[in-house]
Design a protein around this motif. Structure first.
Motif, PDB file in Angstrom:
ATOM      1  N   PRO A  33       0.791  -1.235   0.000  1.00  0.00           N
ATOM      2  CA  PRO A  33       0.000   0.000   0.000  1.00  0.00           C
ATOM      3  C   PRO A  33       0.825   1.288   0.000  1.00  0.00           C
ATOM      4  CG  PRO A  33      -0.136  -1.073   2.144  1.00  0.00           C
ATOM      5  CD  PRO A  33       0.560  -2.032   1.211  1.00  0.00           C
ATOM      6  N   LEU A  34       2.021   1.269   0.563  1.00  0.00           N
ATOM      7  CA  LEU A  34       2.839   2.484   0.536  1.00  0.00           C
ATOM      8  C   LEU A  34       3.274   2.803  -0.891  1.00  0.00           C
ATOM      9  CD1 LEU A  34       4.246   4.874   1.841  1.00  0.00           C
ATOM     10  CD2 LEU A  34       6.162   3.345   2.417  1.00  0.00           C
ATOM     11  N   ALA A  35       3.724   1.798  -1.616  1.00  0.00           N
ATOM     12  CA  ALA A  35       4.127   2.020  -3.011  1.00  0.00           C
ATOM     13  C   ALA A  35       2.930   2.500  -3.836  1.00  0.00           C
ATOM     14  CB  ALA A  35       4.716   0.742  -3.608  1.00  0.00           C
ATOM     15  N   ALA A  36       1.771   1.882  -3.636  1.00  0.00           N
ATOM     16  CA  ALA A  36       0.564   2.311  -4.354  1.00  0.00           C
ATOM     17  C   ALA A  36       0.230   3.755  -4.004  1.00  0.00           C
ATOM     18  CB  ALA A  36      -0.609   1.396  -3.998  1.00  0.00           C
ATOM     19  N   THR A  37       0.364   4.101  -2.749  1.00  0.00           N
ATOM     20  CA  THR A  37       0.086   5.466  -2.296  1.00  0.00           C
ATOM     21  C   THR A  37       1.012   6.465  -2.970  1.00  0.00           C
ATOM     22  OG1 THR A  37      -0.846   4.768  -0.181  1.00  0.00           O
ATOM     23  CG2 THR A  37       0.137   6.971  -0.252  1.00  0.00           C
ATOM     24  N   LEU A  38       2.283   6.145  -3.090  1.00  0.00           N
ATOM     25  CA  LEU A  38       3.231   7.065  -3.721  1.00  0.00           C
ATOM     26  C   LEU A  38       2.884   7.292  -5.193  1.00  0.00           C
ATOM     27  CD1 LEU A  38       6.555   5.829  -2.099  1.00  0.00           C
ATOM     28  CD2 LEU A  38       5.148   7.806  -1.447  1.00  0.00           C
ATOM     29  N   LEU A  39       2.445   6.247  -5.873  1.00  0.00           N
ATOM     30  CA  LEU A  39       2.027   6.410  -7.267  1.00  0.00           C
ATOM     31  C   LEU A  39       0.782   7.291  -7.350  1.00  0.00           C
ATOM     32  CD1 LEU A  39       2.533   2.767  -8.588  1.00  0.00           C
ATOM     33  CD2 LEU A  39       4.082   4.730  -8.833  1.00  0.00           C
ATOM     34  N   ARG A  40      -0.164   7.051  -6.465  1.00  0.00           N
ATOM     35  CA  ARG A  40      -1.394   7.851  -6.460  1.00  0.00           C
ATOM     36  C   ARG A  40      -1.107   9.314  -6.096  1.00  0.00           C
ATOM     37  NH1 ARG A  40      -5.205   4.053  -7.190  1.00  0.00           N
ATOM     38  NH2 ARG A  40      -4.953   2.041  -6.189  1.00  0.00           N
ATOM     39  N   ARG A  41      -0.203   9.533  -5.177  1.00  0.00           N
ATOM     40  CA  ARG A  41       0.161  10.909  -4.816  1.00  0.00           C
ATOM     41  C   ARG A  41       0.747  11.651  -6.012  1.00  0.00           C
ATOM     42  NH1 ARG A  41       3.041  10.551   1.156  1.00  0.00           N
ATOM     43  NH2 ARG A  41       1.158   9.970   2.322  1.00  0.00           N
ATOM     44  N   ALA A  42       1.541  10.961  -6.807  1.00  0.00           N
ATOM     45  CA  ALA A  42       2.119  11.595  -8.002  1.00  0.00           C
ATOM     46  C   ALA A  42       1.011  12.021  -8.959  1.00  0.00           C
ATOM     47  CB  ALA A  42       3.095  10.647  -8.692  1.00  0.00           C
ATOM     48  N   LEU A  43       0.007  11.182  -9.116  1.00  0.00           N
ATOM     49  CA  LEU A  43      -1.136  11.517  -9.970  1.00  0.00           C
ATOM     50  C   LEU A  43      -1.880  12.736  -9.432  1.00  0.00           C
ATOM     51  CD1 LEU A  43      -2.386   7.870 -10.528  1.00  0.00           C
ATOM     52  CD2 LEU A  43      -1.531   9.385 -12.320  1.00  0.00           C
ATOM     53  N   ILE A  44      -2.078  12.765  -8.133  1.00  0.00           N
ATOM     54  CA  ILE A  44      -2.767  13.887  -7.485  1.00  0.00           C
ATOM     55  C   ILE A  44      -1.963  15.168  -7.656  1.00  0.00           C
ATOM     56  CG2 ILE A  44      -3.510  14.830  -5.253  1.00  0.00           C
ATOM     57  CD1 ILE A  44      -3.909  11.809  -4.394  1.00  0.00           C
ATOM     58  N   ASP A  45      -0.693  15.095  -7.328  1.00  0.00           N
ATOM     59  CA  ASP A  45       0.172  16.283  -7.432  1.00  0.00           C
ATOM     60  C   ASP A  45       0.182  16.833  -8.861  1.00  0.00           C
ATOM     61  OD1 ASP A  45       0.943  16.472  -4.752  1.00  0.00           O
ATOM     62  OD2 ASP A  45       2.698  15.189  -5.035  1.00  0.00           O
ATOM     63  N   PHE A  46       0.305  15.956  -9.830  1.00  0.00           N
ATOM     64  CA  PHE A  46       0.335  16.414 -11.216  1.00  0.00           C
ATOM     65  C   PHE A  46      -0.955  17.151 -11.565  1.00  0.00           C
ATOM     66  CE2 PHE A  46      -0.493  16.150 -15.717  1.00  0.00           C
ATOM     67  CZ  PHE A  46       0.704  16.590 -16.259  1.00  0.00           C
ATOM     68  N   LYS A  57      -1.143  24.267  -0.341  1.00  0.00           N
ATOM     69  CA  LYS A  57      -0.752  24.631  -1.701  1.00  0.00           C
ATOM     70  C   LYS A  57      -1.948  24.776  -2.647  1.00  0.00           C
ATOM     71  CE  LYS A  57       2.686  23.116  -5.107  1.00  0.00           C
ATOM     72  NZ  LYS A  57       3.645  22.058  -5.440  1.00  0.00           N
ATOM     73  N   HIS A  58      -2.997  23.977  -2.415  1.00  0.00           N
ATOM     74  CA  HIS A  58      -4.114  23.920  -3.369  1.00  0.00           C
ATOM     75  C   HIS A  58      -5.474  24.083  -2.685  1.00  0.00           C
ATOM     76  CE1 HIS A  58      -1.292  22.544  -6.403  1.00  0.00           C
ATOM     77  NE2 HIS A  58      -0.895  21.589  -5.594  1.00  0.00           N
ATOM     78  N   GLY A  59      -5.493  24.740  -1.561  1.00  0.00           N
ATOM     79  CA  GLY A  59      -6.725  24.885  -0.795  1.00  0.00           C
ATOM     80  C   GLY A  59      -7.849  25.585  -1.533  1.00  0.00           C
ATOM     81  N   ARG A  60      -7.515  26.386  -2.516  1.00  0.00           N
ATOM     82  CA  ARG A  60      -8.533  27.140  -3.248  1.00  0.00           C
ATOM     83  C   ARG A  60      -9.100  26.393  -4.451  1.00  0.00           C
ATOM     84  NH1 ARG A  60      -6.805  33.214  -3.785  1.00  0.00           N
ATOM     85  NH2 ARG A  60      -9.014  33.481  -3.448  1.00  0.00           N
ATOM     86  N   LYS A  61      -8.630  25.205  -4.686  1.00  0.00           N
ATOM     87  CA  LYS A  61      -9.124  24.417  -5.822  1.00  0.00           C
ATOM     88  C   LYS A  61     -10.361  23.637  -5.375  1.00  0.00           C
ATOM     89  CE  LYS A  61      -4.855  24.585  -8.268  1.00  0.00           C
ATOM     90  NZ  LYS A  61      -3.565  24.014  -8.507  1.00  0.00           N
ATOM     91  N   SER A  62     -11.442  24.374  -5.253  1.00  0.00           N
ATOM     92  CA  SER A  62     -12.672  23.818  -4.694  1.00  0.00           C
ATOM     93  C   SER A  62     -13.234  22.667  -5.527  1.00  0.00           C
ATOM     94  CB  SER A  62     -13.725  24.910  -4.516  1.00  0.00           C
ATOM     95  OG  SER A  62     -14.009  25.520  -5.758  1.00  0.00           O
ATOM     96  N   ALA A  63     -13.013  22.675  -6.830  1.00  0.00           N
ATOM     97  CA  ALA A  63     -13.509  21.576  -7.663  1.00  0.00           C
ATOM     98  C   ALA A  63     -12.900  20.247  -7.225  1.00  0.00           C
ATOM     99  CB  ALA A  63     -13.203  21.848  -9.131  1.00  0.00           C
ATOM    100  N   PHE A  64     -11.667  20.278  -6.789  1.00  0.00           N
ATOM    101  CA  PHE A  64     -11.025  19.066  -6.277  1.00  0.00           C
ATOM    102  C   PHE A  64     -11.550  18.727  -4.888  1.00  0.00           C
ATOM    103  CE2 PHE A  64      -7.645  17.359  -3.504  1.00  0.00           C
ATOM    104  CZ  PHE A  64      -7.508  16.096  -4.077  1.00  0.00           C
ATOM    105  N   TRP A  65     -11.517  19.679  -3.967  1.00  0.00           N
ATOM    106  CA  TRP A  65     -11.888  19.413  -2.577  1.00  0.00           C
ATOM    107  C   TRP A  65     -13.347  19.017  -2.442  1.00  0.00           C
ATOM    108  CZ3 TRP A  65      -8.137  18.046   0.275  1.00  0.00           C
ATOM    109  CH2 TRP A  65      -6.861  18.563   0.051  1.00  0.00           C
ATOM    110  N   GLU A  66     -14.203  19.558  -3.277  1.00  0.00           N
ATOM    111  CA  GLU A  66     -15.608  19.125  -3.244  1.00  0.00           C
ATOM    112  C   GLU A  66     -15.738  17.669  -3.625  1.00  0.00           C
ATOM    113  OE1 GLU A  66     -17.670  21.891  -5.772  1.00  0.00           O
ATOM    114  OE2 GLU A  66     -17.379  23.553  -4.344  1.00  0.00           O
TER     115      GLU A  66
END
Length: 137
Positions: A65-78, A124-133
């Motif tokens: 799960p840690l490796a999977a999480t790191l891949l998913r985080r990269a997708l999110i960050d991008f 860093k991205h608190g104002r990106k409401s489309a994501f947070w919603e």
């Protein structure tokens, strides 16, 4: 695993192209080695390569799960760093999967915990409401 197979996956782990190595090891399957490649080369993960990272994260999720999480985080960050609004739905789903995986990851090692990752994203991205919603759905 035969010596020949072991040798091929070792070569793949060291391959210059992170994505090629990851795809090879996932397809082999040599999931433990794929997970190690992700942990060792996390700084090489290209979050734009969803066609590689998503199936790899799915394959690694249960036992690594840690490796999977790191891949998913990269997708999110991008998606968030480049304001790829069309990817926010997927990024939110990845975020929820990271949050869920955090409950079974005993040691994040040198990587941020989920709470630290979430704080960084909000800062860093608190104002990106489309994501947070979408995260809240």
């Amino acid at each position: 695993m035969s010596r020949r197979k072991s040798g091929r996956s070792t070569v793949a782990q060291r391959h210059n192209g992170f994505n090629r190595a990851l795809v090879f090891l996932i397809d082999w399957p040599a999931l433990a080695r794929a997970a190690q490649v992700v942990l060792d080369r996390a700084d090489e993960v290209d979050g734009d390569r969803y066609e590689v990272l998503t199936p790899a994260a799915d394959a690694l999720q249960e036992k690594h799960p840690l490796a999977a999480t790191l891949l998913r985080r990269a997708l999110i960050d991008f998606a968030l760093d480049r304001a790829r609004v069309k990817r926010y739905r997927h990024a939110a789903r990845n975020f929820q999967q990271c949050k869920s995986a955090a409950t079974v990851i005993e040691d994040f090692g040198r990587f941020d915990t989920h709470e630290t990752f979430e704080r960084r994203l909000k800062s860093k991205h608190g104002r990106k409401s489309a994501f947070w919603e979408r995260v809240g759905e």
